[in-house]
Motif scaffolding. Structure first.
Motif, PDB file in Angstrom:
ATOM      1  N   VAL A 176       0.835  -1.206   0.000  1.00  0.00           N
ATOM      2  CA  VAL A 176       0.000   0.000   0.000  1.00  0.00           C
ATOM      3  C   VAL A 176       0.869   1.255   0.000  1.00  0.00           C
ATOM      4  CG1 VAL A 176      -2.108  -0.934   1.018  1.00  0.00           C
ATOM      5  CG2 VAL A 176      -0.223  -0.312   2.512  1.00  0.00           C
ATOM      6  N   VAL A 177       0.425   2.274  -0.763  1.00  0.00           N
ATOM      7  CA  VAL A 177       1.169   3.530  -0.857  1.00  0.00           C
ATOM      8  C   VAL A 177       0.195   4.703  -0.953  1.00  0.00           C
ATOM      9  CG1 VAL A 177       3.147   2.470  -2.033  1.00  0.00           C
ATOM     10  CG2 VAL A 177       1.321   3.469  -3.381  1.00  0.00           C
ATOM     11  N   SER A 178       0.747   5.901  -0.685  1.00  0.00           N
ATOM     12  CA  SER A 178       0.001   7.157  -0.830  1.00  0.00           C
ATOM     13  C   SER A 178       0.708   8.062  -1.827  1.00  0.00           C
ATOM     14  CB  SER A 178      -0.092   7.890   0.513  1.00  0.00           C
ATOM     15  OG  SER A 178      -0.854   7.168   1.450  1.00  0.00           O
ATOM     16  N   ALA A 179      -0.068   8.718  -2.680  1.00  0.00           N
ATOM     17  CA  ALA A 179       0.517   9.599  -3.692  1.00  0.00           C
ATOM     18  C   ALA A 179       1.205  10.810  -3.079  1.00  0.00           C
ATOM     19  CB  ALA A 179      -0.569  10.060  -4.670  1.00  0.00           C
ATOM     20  N   HIS A 180       0.675  11.312  -1.964  1.00  0.00           N
ATOM     21  CA  HIS A 180       1.201  12.572  -1.419  1.00  0.00           C
ATOM     22  C   HIS A 180       2.579  12.430  -0.794  1.00  0.00           C
ATOM     23  CE1 HIS A 180       0.485  11.949   2.994  1.00  0.00           C
ATOM     24  NE2 HIS A 180      -0.398  11.084   2.545  1.00  0.00           N
TER      25      HIS A 180
ATOM     26  N   THR B 206      -2.760  14.907  -2.316  1.00  0.00           N
ATOM     27  CA  THR B 206      -3.343  14.184  -1.192  1.00  0.00           C
ATOM     28  C   THR B 206      -4.659  13.546  -1.616  1.00  0.00           C
ATOM     29  OG1 THR B 206      -4.431  16.213  -0.456  1.00  0.00           O
ATOM     30  CG2 THR B 206      -2.313  15.676   0.565  1.00  0.00           C
ATOM     31  N   GLY B 207      -5.099  12.560  -0.819  1.00  0.00           N
ATOM     32  CA  GLY B 207      -6.413  11.953  -1.053  1.00  0.00           C
ATOM     33  C   GLY B 207      -6.444  10.872  -2.106  1.00  0.00           C
ATOM     34  N   VAL B 208      -5.277  10.350  -2.490  1.00  0.00           N
ATOM     35  CA  VAL B 208      -5.248   9.245  -3.458  1.00  0.00           C
ATOM     36  C   VAL B 208      -4.039   8.371  -3.162  1.00  0.00           C
ATOM     37  CG1 VAL B 208      -3.909  10.474  -5.235  1.00  0.00           C
ATOM     38  CG2 VAL B 208      -5.482   8.640  -5.906  1.00  0.00           C
ATOM     39  N   GLY B 209      -4.202   7.079  -3.397  1.00  0.00           N
ATOM     40  CA  GLY B 209      -3.120   6.117  -3.235  1.00  0.00           C
ATOM     41  C   GLY B 209      -3.526   4.845  -3.943  1.00  0.00           C
TER      42      GLY B 209
ATOM     43  N   GLY C 279      -6.949  13.037  -8.966  1.00  0.00           N
ATOM     44  CA  GLY C 279      -5.866  12.541  -8.129  1.00  0.00           C
ATOM     45  C   GLY C 279      -5.160  11.344  -8.741  1.00  0.00           C
ATOM     46  N   GLY C 280      -5.943  10.419  -9.313  1.00  0.00           N
ATOM     47  CA  GLY C 280      -5.340   9.257  -9.953  1.00  0.00           C
ATOM     48  C   GLY C 280      -4.469   9.648 -11.135  1.00  0.00           C
ATOM     49  N   ILE C 281      -4.989  10.564 -11.953  1.00  0.00           N
ATOM     50  CA  ILE C 281      -4.227  11.031 -13.120  1.00  0.00           C
ATOM     51  C   ILE C 281      -2.944  11.732 -12.672  1.00  0.00           C
ATOM     52  CG2 ILE C 281      -4.284  12.598 -15.101  1.00  0.00           C
ATOM     53  CD1 ILE C 281      -7.371  12.048 -15.176  1.00  0.00           C
ATOM     54  N   ALA C 282      -3.072  12.578 -11.633  1.00  0.00           N
ATOM     55  CA  ALA C 282      -1.912  13.315 -11.131  1.00  0.00           C
ATOM     56  C   ALA C 282      -0.894  12.378 -10.483  1.00  0.00           C
ATOM     57  CB  ALA C 282      -2.360  14.382 -10.146  1.00  0.00           C
ATOM     58  N   PHE C 283      -1.356  11.288  -9.860  1.00  0.00           N
ATOM     59  CA  PHE C 283      -0.443  10.302  -9.290  1.00  0.00           C
ATOM     60  C   PHE C 283       0.420   9.698 -10.401  1.00  0.00           C
ATOM     61  CE2 PHE C 283      -0.251   6.291  -6.345  1.00  0.00           C
ATOM     62  CZ  PHE C 283       1.091   6.528  -6.133  1.00  0.00           C
ATOM     63  N   GLY C 284      -0.202   9.397 -11.531  1.00  0.00           N
ATOM     64  CA  GLY C 284       0.565   8.896 -12.672  1.00  0.00           C
ATOM     65  C   GLY C 284       1.620   9.890 -13.120  1.00  0.00           C
ATOM     66  N   ALA C 285       1.254  11.182 -13.117  1.00  0.00           N
ATOM     67  CA  ALA C 285       2.207  12.224 -13.511  1.00  0.00           C
ATOM     68  C   ALA C 285       3.345  12.339 -12.507  1.00  0.00           C
ATOM     69  CB  ALA C 285       1.481  13.560 -13.643  1.00  0.00           C
ATOM     70  N   ALA C 286       3.030  12.177 -11.223  1.00  0.00           N
ATOM     71  CA  ALA C 286       4.061  12.248 -10.189  1.00  0.00           C
ATOM     72  C   ALA C 286       5.056  11.097 -10.328  1.00  0.00           C
ATOM     73  CB  ALA C 286       3.404  12.220  -8.807  1.00  0.00           C
TER      74      ALA C 286
END
Length: 404
Positions: A219-223, A229-232, A280-287
């Motif tokens: 398990v992981v968190s994007a932030h 924040t608010g997605v993982g 958030g999901g899309i931005a996690f991919g970008a991160a």
């Protein structure tokens, strides 16, 4: 070549001031900062693609769905999951842990045993306590030593045929200790137990390969990874995810609904009820794209350099004690000044523009072990510098002078 000066330009917040001083951000273990490249993706989504996904036939919905699912494939590739449907979007690490704990409430029974470690965040303690209360299973704890390391021989005596689940963090958020999860996973599997690894603190520093680890859940968190924040995500082996019941009921997680019976959707949708954090999901991919462009080998090497530099500088201060002295640790330093409360040190550092975390860091059992109320925690990221560490050290010296 790794050039921290160029990397810092990607993070707008690093140019601001706090209390009239340049911001020195050393609270990365709580949340990392967000580069402009990820901020731009967030703005672009709400400017051009904002729509609900998976259900619409119109263009915006289809475009948003494509971006969201493309991000899932990026995350799959990053963690080397075998299938994209083994990647479940969550609101963060805590959500992922609770999802698994809820699922195992239908599997465990009285007499079964769960093992956690003494180094866990509260999010990886409380859900298992609640699970034991519901099922009658018992909770066992892998002890730690004065260096902040797990006692692996003790773990080997704890684990037995009654052990059904083992939960351990990859890296301690409070001490920075890197745990020997490969050995723990191997030993757990020898008795048929499943393993969940909390990767919230490891994912910003290293690139885990879930297939090579043979871990059942991760398990992981994007932030923590330069994302919002608010997605993982929860990674789970396909077989395990198929065994577990849905965590929540609602739209998207169903195949067919009647008042007599509901059938559930296939993975991953079975665990993704309701409208998700699409942006958030899309931005996690970008991160993840951003961090891979910097390079995790380069990140690890540079952060290790910062850790060594800061450790040596801080230990020059008389009366300063570092908690968590494992040979295998990441860029986190938890420390106290003798006779001074960590909150008071943190308050003075804030006045100097230095952001650190004080308290028990949601890891109260660790603080109880050391018989302290908490620590000052400075946690470094790849965009921090040695000159910022010098500011921290001078701030700690000033706090000592003022508070002694």
């Amino acid at each position: 070549m790794f050039k921290v000066e160029n990397i810092r330009k990607d993070f707008p917040i690093l140019s601001r001031q706090v209390n009239g001083k340049p911001l020195v951000y050393f609270d990365n273990a709580a949340t990392s900062q967000t580069p402009q490249q990820v901020i731009d993706v967030i703005v672009d989504y709400y400017s051009n693609y904002n729509a609900n996904i998976h259900r619409g036939v119109h263009a915006l919905s289809q475009e948003a769905t494509d971006l969201y699912e493309q991000a899932r494939y990026k995350i799959q590739a990053h963690f080397n999951a075998k299938h994209a449907h083994e990647i479940i979007y969550t609101s963060g690490t805590t959500h992922g842990i609770n999802l698994v704990a809820n699922g195992f409430s239908t599997i465990l029974k009285k007499g079964d045993e769960i093992i956690v470690s003494a180094l866990e965040h509260h999010s990886n303690i409380v859900p298992w306590q609640m699970l034991c209360e519901r099922t009658g299973a018992s909770l066992k704890v892998i002890p730690m030593n004065q260096n902040g390391e797990l006692e692996i021989k003790a773990f080997e005596t704890l684990i037995n045929q009654n052990t059904k689940l083992v939960f351990v963090n990859h890296i301690s958020n409070a001490l920075g200790t890197i745990n020997p999860i490969e050995h723990i996973i191997k030993k757990a599997h020898e008795v048929g137990a499943a393993v969940l690894v909390d990767g919230a603190q490891s994912s910003p520093h290293i690139k885990p390969d879930v297939q090579a680890l043979d871990v059942d859940f991760y398990v992981v968190s994007a932030h923590k990874m330069c994302g919002p924040t608010g997605v993982g995500v929860l990674y789970g082996k396909e077989d395990w995810l198929n065994k577990l019941p849905p965590y929540q009921g609602g739209g998207e997680m169903i195949a067919e609904v009647t008042f007599e019976k509901t059938t559930y959707a296939a993975l991953p949708h079975k665990f993704e009820a309701g409208t998700p954090n699409i942006c958030g999901g899309i931005a996690f991919g970008a991160a993840i794209d951003y961090m891979n462009a910097v390079g995790f080998d380069a990140i690890a090497a540079y952060e290790h350099e910062l850790l060594k530099y800061a450790t040596n500088k801080l230990l020059e201060i008389e009366g300063l004690k570092i908690y968590g002295t494992s040979k295998h640790k990441t860029s986190v330093i938890s420390f106290n000044l003798e006779g001074i409360h960590p909150y008071d040190v943190g308050t003075i550092l804030d006045k100097l523009g230095v952001a650190v975390r004080t308290g028990h860091h949601c890891a109260q059992p660790i603080m109880d072990y050391f018989k302290i109320p908490g620590t000052v925690r400075a946690s470094f990221a790849f965009y921090n510098t040695k000159s910022e560490i010098d500011i921290l050290v001078e701030g700690v010296k000033k706090a000592k002078m003022m508070l002694s």
